[in-house]
Scaffold this motif. Structure first.
Motif, PDB file in Angstrom:
ATOM      1  N   ARG A 169      75.080  38.351  45.624  1.00 63.50           N
ATOM      2  CA  ARG A 169      75.967  38.997  46.589  1.00 63.50           C
ATOM      3  C   ARG A 169      76.159  40.474  46.237  1.00 63.50           C
ATOM      4  O   ARG A 169      76.153  41.344  47.119  1.00 63.50           O
ATOM      5  CB  ARG A 169      77.325  38.298  46.616  1.00 63.50           C
ATOM      6  CG  ARG A 169      77.298  36.974  47.336  1.00 63.50           C
ATOM      7  CD  ARG A 169      78.663  36.329  47.414  1.00 63.50           C
ATOM      8  NE  ARG A 169      79.585  37.190  48.140  1.00 63.50           N
ATOM      9  CZ  ARG A 169      80.896  37.236  47.907  1.00 63.50           C
ATOM     10  NH1 ARG A 169      81.430  36.502  46.965  1.00 63.50           N
ATOM     11  NH2 ARG A 169      81.669  38.021  48.622  1.00 63.50           N
ATOM     12  N   ILE A 170      76.320  40.785  44.936  1.00 62.27           N
ATOM     13  CA  ILE A 170      76.499  42.171  44.498  1.00 62.27           C
ATOM     14  C   ILE A 170      75.239  42.975  44.781  1.00 62.27           C
ATOM     15  O   ILE A 170      75.309  44.114  45.270  1.00 62.27           O
ATOM     16  CB  ILE A 170      76.871  42.214  42.989  1.00 62.27           C
ATOM     17  CG1 ILE A 170      78.281  41.667  42.794  1.00 62.27           C
ATOM     18  CG2 ILE A 170      76.771  43.630  42.440  1.00 62.27           C
ATOM     19  CD1 ILE A 170      78.667  41.464  41.348  1.00 62.27           C
ATOM     20  N   ALA A 171      74.065  42.388  44.519  1.00 67.12           N
ATOM     21  CA  ALA A 171      72.798  43.092  44.760  1.00 67.12           C
ATOM     22  C   ALA A 171      72.608  43.365  46.253  1.00 67.12           C
ATOM     23  O   ALA A 171      72.166  44.453  46.642  1.00 67.12           O
ATOM     24  CB  ALA A 171      71.639  42.277  44.201  1.00 67.12           C
ATOM     25  N   ARG A 172      72.956  42.366  47.108  1.00 66.77           N
ATOM     26  CA  ARG A 172      72.825  42.575  48.555  1.00 66.77           C
ATOM     27  C   ARG A 172      73.792  43.650  49.055  1.00 66.77           C
ATOM     28  O   ARG A 172      73.435  44.460  49.904  1.00 66.77           O
ATOM     29  CB  ARG A 172      73.076  41.268  49.313  1.00 66.77           C
ATOM     30  CG  ARG A 172      71.821  40.403  49.394  1.00 66.77           C
ATOM     31  CD  ARG A 172      72.022  39.195  50.270  1.00 66.77           C
ATOM     32  NE  ARG A 172      72.544  38.136  49.400  1.00 66.77           N
ATOM     33  CZ  ARG A 172      73.547  37.324  49.706  1.00 66.77           C
ATOM     34  NH1 ARG A 172      74.145  37.404  50.861  1.00 66.77           N
ATOM     35  NH2 ARG A 172      73.957  36.423  48.859  1.00 66.77           N
TER      36      ARG A 172
ATOM     37  N   TYR B 203      73.019  45.235  33.774  1.00 63.19           N
ATOM     38  CA  TYR B 203      73.545  44.393  32.707  1.00 63.19           C
ATOM     39  C   TYR B 203      73.117  42.943  32.907  1.00 63.19           C
ATOM     40  O   TYR B 203      72.718  42.267  31.977  1.00 63.19           O
ATOM     41  CB  TYR B 203      75.067  44.506  32.665  1.00 63.19           C
ATOM     42  CG  TYR B 203      75.729  43.742  31.549  1.00 63.19           C
ATOM     43  CD1 TYR B 203      75.639  44.198  30.244  1.00 63.19           C
ATOM     44  CD2 TYR B 203      76.432  42.573  31.803  1.00 63.19           C
ATOM     45  CE1 TYR B 203      76.238  43.512  29.210  1.00 63.19           C
ATOM     46  CE2 TYR B 203      77.029  41.874  30.774  1.00 63.19           C
ATOM     47  CZ  TYR B 203      76.934  42.350  29.476  1.00 63.19           C
ATOM     48  OH  TYR B 203      77.528  41.657  28.460  1.00 63.19           O
ATOM     49  N   TYR B 204      73.215  42.472  34.133  1.00 56.11           N
ATOM     50  CA  TYR B 204      72.832  41.090  34.433  1.00 56.11           C
ATOM     51  C   TYR B 204      71.336  40.885  34.208  1.00 56.11           C
ATOM     52  O   TYR B 204      70.934  39.889  33.618  1.00 56.11           O
ATOM     53  CB  TYR B 204      73.202  40.737  35.881  1.00 56.11           C
ATOM     54  CG  TYR B 204      73.008  39.281  36.198  1.00 56.11           C
ATOM     55  CD1 TYR B 204      74.013  38.365  35.885  1.00 56.11           C
ATOM     56  CD2 TYR B 204      71.862  38.819  36.815  1.00 56.11           C
ATOM     57  CE1 TYR B 204      73.843  37.023  36.170  1.00 56.11           C
ATOM     58  CE2 TYR B 204      71.685  37.485  37.109  1.00 56.11           C
ATOM     59  CZ  TYR B 204      72.685  36.582  36.774  1.00 56.11           C
ATOM     60  OH  TYR B 204      72.525  35.258  37.048  1.00 56.11           O
ATOM     61  N   LYS B 205      70.517  41.836  34.633  1.00 56.65           N
ATOM     62  CA  LYS B 205      69.068  41.706  34.457  1.00 56.65           C
ATOM     63  C   LYS B 205      68.669  41.758  32.992  1.00 56.65           C
ATOM     64  O   LYS B 205      67.719  41.095  32.586  1.00 56.65           O
ATOM     65  CB  LYS B 205      68.342  42.806  35.244  1.00 56.65           C
ATOM     66  CG  LYS B 205      68.339  42.583  36.735  1.00 56.65           C
ATOM     67  CD  LYS B 205      67.623  43.702  37.453  1.00 56.65           C
ATOM     68  CE  LYS B 205      67.635  43.502  38.946  1.00 56.65           C
ATOM     69  NZ  LYS B 205      66.994  44.609  39.665  1.00 56.65           N
TER      70      LYS B 205
ATOM     71  N   ASN C  88      70.533  40.753  30.416  1.00 60.75           N
ATOM     72  CA  ASN C  88      71.071  39.641  29.636  1.00 60.75           C
ATOM     73  C   ASN C  88      70.682  38.272  30.155  1.00 60.75           C
ATOM     74  O   ASN C  88      70.823  37.294  29.431  1.00 60.75           O
ATOM     75  CB  ASN C  88      72.607  39.732  29.575  1.00 60.75           C
ATOM     76  CG  ASN C  88      73.047  40.884  28.700  1.00 60.75           C
ATOM     77  OD1 ASN C  88      72.472  41.115  27.660  1.00 60.75           O
ATOM     78  ND2 ASN C  88      74.070  41.584  29.134  1.00 60.75           N
ATOM     79  N   CYS C  89      70.227  38.170  31.378  1.00 62.51           N
ATOM     80  CA  CYS C  89      69.811  36.893  31.938  1.00 62.51           C
ATOM     81  C   CYS C  89      68.324  36.946  32.260  1.00 62.51           C
ATOM     82  O   CYS C  89      67.847  37.918  32.858  1.00 62.51           O
ATOM     83  CB  CYS C  89      70.620  36.577  33.187  1.00 62.51           C
ATOM     84  SG  CYS C  89      72.352  36.277  32.830  1.00 62.51           S
ATOM     85  N   LYS C  90      67.603  35.882  31.938  1.00 61.66           N
ATOM     86  CA  LYS C  90      66.158  35.888  32.147  1.00 61.66           C
ATOM     87  C   LYS C  90      65.770  35.124  33.402  1.00 61.66           C
ATOM     88  O   LYS C  90      64.679  34.590  33.506  1.00 61.66           O
ATOM     89  CB  LYS C  90      65.457  35.276  30.930  1.00 61.66           C
ATOM     90  CG  LYS C  90      65.679  36.088  29.669  1.00 61.66           C
ATOM     91  CD  LYS C  90      65.027  35.461  28.502  1.00 61.66           C
ATOM     92  CE  LYS C  90      65.299  36.280  27.253  1.00 61.66           C
ATOM     93  NZ  LYS C  90      64.725  35.691  26.059  1.00 61.66           N
ATOM     94  N   ASN C  91      66.652  35.045  34.391  1.00 66.79           N
ATOM     95  CA  ASN C  91      66.356  34.306  35.631  1.00 66.79           C
ATOM     96  C   ASN C  91      65.548  35.150  36.573  1.00 66.79           C
ATOM     97  O   ASN C  91      65.649  36.204  36.861  1.00 66.79           O
ATOM     98  CB  ASN C  91      67.652  33.833  36.298  1.00 66.79           C
ATOM     99  CG  ASN C  91      68.323  32.787  35.454  1.00 66.79           C
ATOM    100  OD1 ASN C  91      67.705  32.166  34.595  1.00 66.79           O
ATOM    101  ND2 ASN C  91      69.602  32.567  35.714  1.00 66.79           N
TER     102      ASN C  91
ATOM    103  N   PRO D 123      79.817  36.058  32.542  1.00 67.99           N
ATOM    104  CA  PRO D 123      80.957  36.051  33.468  1.00 67.99           C
ATOM    105  C   PRO D 123      80.572  36.030  34.943  1.00 67.99           C
ATOM    106  O   PRO D 123      81.403  35.717  35.781  1.00 67.99           O
ATOM    107  CB  PRO D 123      81.701  37.342  33.127  1.00 67.99           C
ATOM    108  CG  PRO D 123      80.704  38.216  32.466  1.00 67.99           C
ATOM    109  CD  PRO D 123      79.726  37.304  31.792  1.00 67.99           C
ATOM    110  N   ILE D 124      79.331  36.329  35.291  1.00 65.08           N
ATOM    111  CA  ILE D 124      78.923  36.368  36.693  1.00 65.08           C
ATOM    112  C   ILE D 124      77.872  35.285  36.917  1.00 65.08           C
ATOM    113  O   ILE D 124      76.883  35.195  36.186  1.00 65.08           O
ATOM    114  CB  ILE D 124      78.331  37.741  37.062  1.00 65.08           C
ATOM    115  CG1 ILE D 124      79.375  38.833  36.864  1.00 65.08           C
ATOM    116  CG2 ILE D 124      77.848  37.749  38.503  1.00 65.08           C
ATOM    117  CD1 ILE D 124      78.838  40.213  37.076  1.00 65.08           C
ATOM    118  N   SER D 125      78.077  34.490  37.945  1.00 68.57           N
ATOM    119  CA  SER D 125      77.084  33.461  38.266  1.00 68.57           C
ATOM    120  C   SER D 125      75.927  34.082  39.041  1.00 68.57           C
ATOM    121  O   SER D 125      75.982  35.239  39.465  1.00 68.57           O
ATOM    122  CB  SER D 125      77.746  32.349  39.093  1.00 68.57           C
ATOM    123  OG  SER D 125      78.112  32.860  40.369  1.00 68.57           O
ATOM    124  N   GLN D 126      74.892  33.294  39.236  1.00 62.03           N
ATOM    125  CA  GLN D 126      73.704  33.760  39.954  1.00 62.03           C
ATOM    126  C   GLN D 126      74.047  34.124  41.395  1.00 62.03           C
ATOM    127  O   GLN D 126      73.584  35.140  41.907  1.00 62.03           O
ATOM    128  CB  GLN D 126      72.618  32.667  39.903  1.00 62.03           C
ATOM    129  CG  GLN D 126      71.345  32.991  40.646  1.00 62.03           C
ATOM    130  CD  GLN D 126      70.502  34.048  39.944  1.00 62.03           C
ATOM    131  OE1 GLN D 126      70.594  34.212  38.732  1.00 62.03           O
ATOM    132  NE2 GLN D 126      69.711  34.766  40.710  1.00 62.03           N
TER     133      GLN D 126
END
Length: 172
Positions: free
Chosen positions: A124-127, A165-167, A169-172, A116-119
């Motif tokens: 932006r959330i991390a900053r 959660y993003y880290k 589930n996403c391997k970018n 549900p959240i793009s890169q």
């Protein structure tokens, strides 16, 4: 010896003097008035029933007891037999638990849902979280940080949760 036996005999047949029973009342109980009312009603009911029973003959008492036993037994048998009869409108439907198609869970991997959240949104959330952290550490920005956290108490927890959660589930 005969006098000893007589005195022992008389002690066996002598009427015992009954001492009056002293009731201890607890005047501090909040159940005192309802309990007195309950005992009053119970006393009246027992006197009325004994008065009615004293007027009946032995044959009528036995018949009324038999009628009571038959009636109470019939009600119990009806309730038990009713529980074994299965009617469609009154019963609760039990749905058996089925196992998934594959126990390992490959079906969940085959149909992945888009995250549900793009890169860009994640960055932006991390900053924003790093900005709030730096704001909370500086003595000048502490007042602003405290007012933000006071208005939104779970904001920092939510930001950390989204980042983790993003880290994971996403391997970018």
């Amino acid at each position: 010896m005969k006098t000893e036996n007589n005195t022992m005999m008389w002690t066996l047949f002598k009427k015992l003097k009954k001492e009056p029973i002293i009731s201890v009342e607890n005047s501090h109980s909040r159940f005192d008035i309802p309990m007195k009312f309950y005992l009053f009603v119970q006393d009246k009911w027992s006197k009325k029933m004994s008065d009615i029973a004293s007027r009946l003959s032995k044959k009528k008492l036995v018949c009324s007891l038999g009628l009571f036993v038959i009636l109470a037994g019939g009600i119990c048998i009806y309730g038990i037999s009713r529980s074994f009869i299965n009617t469609a409108k009154d019963c609760i439907k039990i749905i058996p638990i089925s196992e998934p198609m594959d126990a390992i869970g490959k079906s969940f991997v085959l149909n992945p849902k888009p995250f549900p959240i793009s890169q860009k949104e994640f960055e932006r959330i991390a900053r924003f979280r790093m900005y709030l952290d730096s704001l909370g550490r500086s003595p000048i920005g502490k007042r602003a940080f405290d007012s933000i956290i006071g208005l939104r108490p779970g904001l920092m927890d939510s930001l950390v949760f989204i980042e983790n959660y993003y880290k994971s589930n996403c391997k970018n």
